[in-house]
Write an enzyme that holds these catalytic residues in place. Structure first.
Site, mmCIF file in Angstrom:
data_model
loop_
_atom_site.group_PDB
_atom_site.id
_atom_site.type_symbol
_atom_site.label_atom_id
_atom_site.label_comp_id
_atom_site.label_asym_id
_atom_site.label_seq_id
_atom_site.Cartn_x
_atom_site.Cartn_y
_atom_site.Cartn_z
ATOM 1 N N HIS A 38 0.825 -1.211 0.000
ATOM 2 C CA HIS A 38 0.000 0.000 0.000
ATOM 3 C C HIS A 38 0.854 1.253 0.000
ATOM 4 O O HIS A 38 0.482 2.275 -0.577
ATOM 5 C CB HIS A 38 -0.945 -0.009 1.203
ATOM 6 C CG HIS A 38 -2.252 -0.652 0.874
ATOM 7 N ND1 HIS A 38 -3.034 -1.286 1.798
ATOM 8 C CD2 HIS A 38 -2.906 -0.766 -0.308
ATOM 9 C CE1 HIS A 38 -4.118 -1.749 1.212
ATOM 10 N NE2 HIS A 38 -4.062 -1.448 -0.074
ATOM 11 N N GLU A 54 -28.983 0.459 -23.240
ATOM 12 C CA GLU A 54 -28.291 -0.662 -22.594
ATOM 13 C C GLU A 54 -28.946 -1.992 -22.936
ATOM 14 O O GLU A 54 -28.454 -3.040 -22.534
ATOM 15 C CB GLU A 54 -28.360 -0.516 -21.071
ATOM 16 C CG GLU A 54 -27.691 0.702 -20.534
ATOM 17 C CD GLU A 54 -27.760 0.755 -19.022
ATOM 18 O OE1 GLU A 54 -26.780 0.407 -18.385
ATOM 19 O OE2 GLU A 54 -28.825 1.145 -18.490
ATOM 20 N N ASP A 102 -23.811 -3.218 -20.238
ATOM 21 C CA ASP A 102 -25.054 -3.990 -20.237
ATOM 22 C C ASP A 102 -25.493 -4.350 -21.647
ATOM 23 O O ASP A 102 -26.024 -5.432 -21.876
ATOM 24 C CB ASP A 102 -26.162 -3.215 -19.507
ATOM 25 C CG ASP A 102 -26.051 -3.414 -17.999
ATOM 26 O OD1 ASP A 102 -25.834 -4.566 -17.585
ATOM 27 O OD2 ASP A 102 -26.138 -2.427 -17.260
ATOM 28 N N CYS A 117 -20.956 5.639 -22.486
ATOM 29 C CA CYS A 117 -20.423 5.742 -21.123
ATOM 30 C C CYS A 117 -20.028 4.386 -20.563
ATOM 31 O O CYS A 117 -19.595 4.289 -19.426
ATOM 32 C CB CYS A 117 -21.415 6.438 -20.196
ATOM 33 S SG CYS A 117 -22.953 5.546 -20.018
HETATM 34 C C1 PEP Z 1 -23.211 0.214 -18.829
HETATM 35 O O1 PEP Z 1 -24.013 -0.701 -18.653
HETATM 36 O O2 PEP Z 1 -22.399 0.257 -19.785
HETATM 37 C C2 PEP Z 1 -23.173 1.329 -17.866
HETATM 38 C C3 PEP Z 1 -22.459 2.406 -18.101
HETATM 39 O O3 PEP Z 1 -23.854 1.183 -16.712
HETATM 40 P P1 PEP Z 1 -23.313 0.292 -15.485
HETATM 41 O O4 PEP Z 1 -21.949 -0.214 -15.850
HETATM 42 O O5 PEP Z 1 -23.330 1.160 -14.292
HETATM 43 O O6 PEP Z 1 -24.337 -0.807 -15.437
HETATM 44 MG MG MG Z 2 -25.566 -0.468 -17.153
#
Ligand code: PEP
Ligand code: MG
Length: 861
Positions: free
Chosen positions: A479, A716, A740, A787
């Site tokens: 650490h 998603e 997802d 994202c």
């Molecule tokens: C995703 O599903 O790509 C997303 C950004 O949401 P999470 O990873 O929080 O499910």
């Molecule tokens: Mg997601």
């Protein structure tokens, strides 16, 4: 009526047969009974009788009772393949034995390594009208304790009539005990941070949860016990829980491992972005002080923990031994004093955590776990009860855990010893009415020279004056090394005892890239090293400055690079790394792992803090994505067969609108008014968007705010991608959650260890859905962002831009690298590449095609 008691043949963890990873036993094809995951290697007779079978491989034994009932004990699963390795028969077939007589000895480690599972079924075979009663509840069991009773045995009066229970009937056990076995794919196994994460999750449930591996079982609430299991990459780990919320507890622990995996891969991206800074090569870890003296040329070789070059003055810091008294002044008093000291240390550590960055906070979180570790505290209390002083008891308890860790083969786990020692000294100092100094003075351009260094000692040093760290011992993945990397301080470990000969104040050159410490450099060497330091400094400043400017592709096309955030510390990191906004605030972290829902004011404070840290940059706040693998204790969500396909995301919010209303009220009150954009997770149809929009309008009217609230839908699910042109009419922007989207398109659990290599967002099927969504956004003139994790994948970036994506949201540390790559891409080239990729047959082909097209720096050419 006649009955026969069957006793536990060894110590271990008792489970229902359903937990046995073999359909022959879990399906009760051989008969009914229970299973035990053994923690001892001596198998004794569970009842009196005659040994009927005991094969040469000695991995199983059956015994016939006086009433003619056969009981089979099969040690582990698939153990026949061991051909007797690790087993030793202690009786022969035909022997007459009493309950408790030794039958087989086996080596737990050998068998655990060679078998599919150590889970040992103890079954009555065949049942033939018999029934089991007084079945033991799942949990720990000791040799000789009763497992179950067999009823329905033929007596002089005839056969007692009974109906065998249907296969699925086992209500108390089914409801109260569950388990899951998985392969741990964490690169470094269950080391301190995942162990802390799991212990925290386990504590959140009433259920008694345990983890088993290598034939050992650990209380899932104890970080030390989890680490002492020594679970490494690729090991099988069994998670069991019993109690009312056992299912949720197991689900949460499994989700914890997945979360650790996600964190690890996110950190992996980060490491790729700044791989020049830290070399984590555990094989080269130096944990003992090598007896090396200073060579004639004065150059010592060590292991690189953090790369970099520095010139400075050798500086030592003093460490004081803390004395403890063995004999206590009464158990009540000593116990109270220990408790007060722990309270004091906890408060202090929390204060220090609040003033540091994310890395420091994480490390202190691990220390807090050690401070509250049930195994350590129980051991200390036992010693106090036996008449020892609080300090002596605490030190002994910690040293016991240190001993357990030091015995492990895994260098990374051994390195956690420093953390335990750090917590030991904090508490001992508190008991002595002192505190570890928060500020240790240093001269200008200090090169710290020491045998070893504790994390709290490093945080107490003045980082602005410290230019390098050189340790005689230490480890590259400790650490303290992680902290040094976060502080960007070059660090060498394993330099040996020679460092003790360096004169205090001597000018030294640390070349942590090359792994050398020059203890007597020439004036020319010093001059050259100073020049090298200057060049590096300038380069770093350039990259940081470049990351601060807006991002355009080579042809001028504007592409925004945002950051995914979970809290205010992430927001600060995002700003430092040049993120242009937050593309995904995962608000669910505020909701999970607590007893009650966060209030409106608590949420407002959290969101406002993040907005303030981001300054004028946009903040996209995703409505809570709870349910599924993120259960809430205060929400009575029903147990689901397929949580990923159940109530999660916007479905949960709409099912429990009060929670959503509170969140919306907090989000809409963030100042300046209208600054927050909202994002809806797990959308599958237009109705969900309209329902959320309706509630937003109601709340706006309630709290009297007028600015338009920008609303986005996450893409998603395949449904959302295919309907994107219809959905986009109802929103202001789309944000593709590739994590997802990949899971649902490929029908592969995103956390499944064996499918990890195949859940690839660059699979052409996923890309076609991304293309559909991006195309719909472009046609409607609305922004499409990504994202999910793929946004930080350098092989994916040109494809995403080619398909029309104009915002990428990534973990803060990767922002500079992604901006750098985008600046070298031409959108037309990206478009052409993306079109080709859509036609390919597999993710591997896509990766190969992109790799052929982009240069080593990631630019199309
Ligand atoms: C995703 O599903 O790509 C997303 C950004 O949401 P999470 O990873 O929080 O499910
Ligand atoms: Mg997601």
């Amino acid at each position: 009526m006649s009955t026969q008691q069957i006793l536990a043949p060894f110590d271990g963890w008792c489970s229902v047969l359903d937990e046995v990873p073999d359909p022959v036993f879990s399906g009760r094809m051989l008969g009914d009974g229970l299973a035990i995951d053994p923690t001892s290697g001596i198998l004794v007779a569970p009842c009196a009788g005659e040994i009927i079978t005991l094969p040469a491989s000695a991995h199983a034994v059956s015994i016939r009772t006086a009433q003619g009932i056969d009981v089979l004990i099969h040690v582990g699963i698939d153990t026949v393949q061991l051909g007797g390795r690790g087993f030793e028969a202690r009786v022969r077939p035909g022997a007459i034995v009493r309950a408790g007589d030794e039958l087989i000895r086996f080596d737990l480690d050998v068998v655990a390594r060679g078998a599919k599972s150590l889970m040992t079924p103890i079954v009555v075979t065949p049942m033939d009208g018999l029934r089991l009663q007084q079945r033991r509840a799942p949990g720990p069991v000791s040799t000789g304790e009763m497992l179950f009773e067999i009823a329905g045995i033929a007596t002089a009066a005839g056969i007692e009539t009974c109906t065998p229970p249907p296969r699925s009937a086992d209500p108390p056990n089914r409801e109260t005990a569950v388990g899951q076995t998985l392969i741990v794919t964490l690169r470094h196994g269950l080391h301190a941070r995942p162990a802390a994460l799991l212990a925290q999750r386990a504590k959140a449930f009433g259920a008694q949860a345990s983890l088993s591996a290598h034939g050992r079982t650990a209380n899932a609430r104890s970080v030390v016990a989890i680490m002492a299991l020594g679970v490494r990459h690729g090991d099988e780990l069994s998670i069991q829980a019993s109690g009312v919320d056992a299912a949720q507890s197991v689900a949460s622990l499994v989700a914890g491992i997945q979360e650790a995996l996600r964190t690890e891969s996110a950190a992996g991206h980060g490491a790729a972005a700044d791989s020049s800074r830290t070399a984590l090569d555990s094989s080269k870890t130096a944990s003992t002080l090598a007896p090396r003296s200073l060579p004639a040329d004065g150059v010592l070789s060590g292991v690189t923990a953090v790369t970099g070059v520095a010139v400075g003055r050798a500086t030592r810091i003093e460490r004081r031994e803390i004395a403890v008294t063995e004999h206590g002044a009464g158990a009540a008093r000593e116990s109270r004093e220990l408790e007060q000291a722990r309270v004091h240390v906890r408060a202090r550590l929390e204060r220090v955590a609040a003033t540091g960055g994310a890395t420091r906070r994480e490390i202190i979180a691990a220390h807090l776990e050690f401070l509250d570790d049930p195994q350590v505290n129980e051991a200390a209390q036992d010693l106090i009860a036996a008449g020892k002083g609080a300090g002596f008891a605490w030190r002994s308890a910690i040293r016991r855990s240190v001993g357990a860790l030091e015995a492990l083969e895994d260098a990374r786990l051994r390195e956690r010893v420093d953390d335990l020692l750090d917590v030991e000294s904090h508490v001992l100092l508190a008991l002595a009415g002192e505190a570890r100094p928060m500020n240790i003075p240093l001269p200008q351009r200090a090169v710290l020279v020491a045998d070893d260094l504790l994390p709290s000692e490093l945080t107490a040093l003045d980082g602005a004056r410290l230019v390098a760290i050189c340790l005689g011992g230490g480890g590259a993945t400790s650490h303290v090394a992680i902290l040094a990397a976060a502080m960007d301080i070059p660090m060498l470990v394993g330099l040996g005892a020679g460092i003790r000969e360096i004169a205090d104040g001597a000018t030294v050159i640390v070349d942590a890239d090359a792994g050398t410490l020059q203890t007597a450099p020439t004036a020319t060497a010093i001059e050259q090293a100073r020049a090298a330091v200057e060049v590096r400094l300038m380069r770093r400043e350039q990259t940081q400055a470049e990351a601060q400017t807006e991002c355009r592709a080579l042809d001028g096309t504007r592409v925004e690079v945002f950051a995914n955030l979970g809290n205010v510390m992430d927001a600060a990191a995002a700003v430092v790394n040049g993120a242009e906004g937050c593309g995904l605030l995962r608000t669910e972290f505020l909701f999970i792992d607590r007893e009650t829902a966060p209030s409106e004011s608590e949420q407002l404070a959290a969101y406002q803090g993040i907005a303030a840290a981001l300054g004028p940059r946009p903040l996209i706040l995703r409505l809570m994505d709870v349910g599924g693998d993120k259960p809430l204790r205060y929400l009575p969500l029903p147990a689901e067969e397929n949580p990923a396909l159940g109530l999660r995301g916007v479905r949960t919010s709409l099912a429990y609108p009060d929670l959503m209303r509170t969140q919306l009220r907090a989000a809409l009150r963030v100042q300046p008014s209208g600054s927050v954009r909202l994002l809806i997770p797990m959308v599958t149809d237009v109705a969900e968007i309209l329902a959320v929009r309706g509630i937003i309008d109601e709340i706006k009217a309630e709290i009297g705010i007028h600015p338009r609230v920008e609303l986005g839908a996450m893409i998603e699910t395949p449904a959302a991608a295919l309907m994107a042109s219809r959905l986009v009419r109802e929103v202001d922007f789309l944000s593709i959650g590739s994590n997802d989207l990949t899971q649902y398109t490929l029908a592969m659990d995103r956390g499944h260890p064996q499918l990890a290599g195949r859940t690839d967002a660059l699979h052409p099927a996923v890309l076609q859905l991304v293309a559909a969504a991006a195309g719909a956004g472009v046609a409607a003139g609305k922004l499409v962002a990504v994202c999910g994790g793929v946004a930080a994948d350098r092989l994916a970036v040109p494809i995403l831009l080619g398909l029309g994506v104009r915002e990428l949201s990534v973990v803060p540390a990767t922002v500079p690298a992604i901006k750098h790559q985008i600046r070298s891409l031409r959108i037309n080239d990206c478009r052409e590449l993306a079109m080709r990729c859509l036609e390919l047959a597999s993710a591997a082909e896509v990766r190969a095609a992109v790799a052929r097209t982009i240069g080593p720096a990631g630019d199309t050419h």
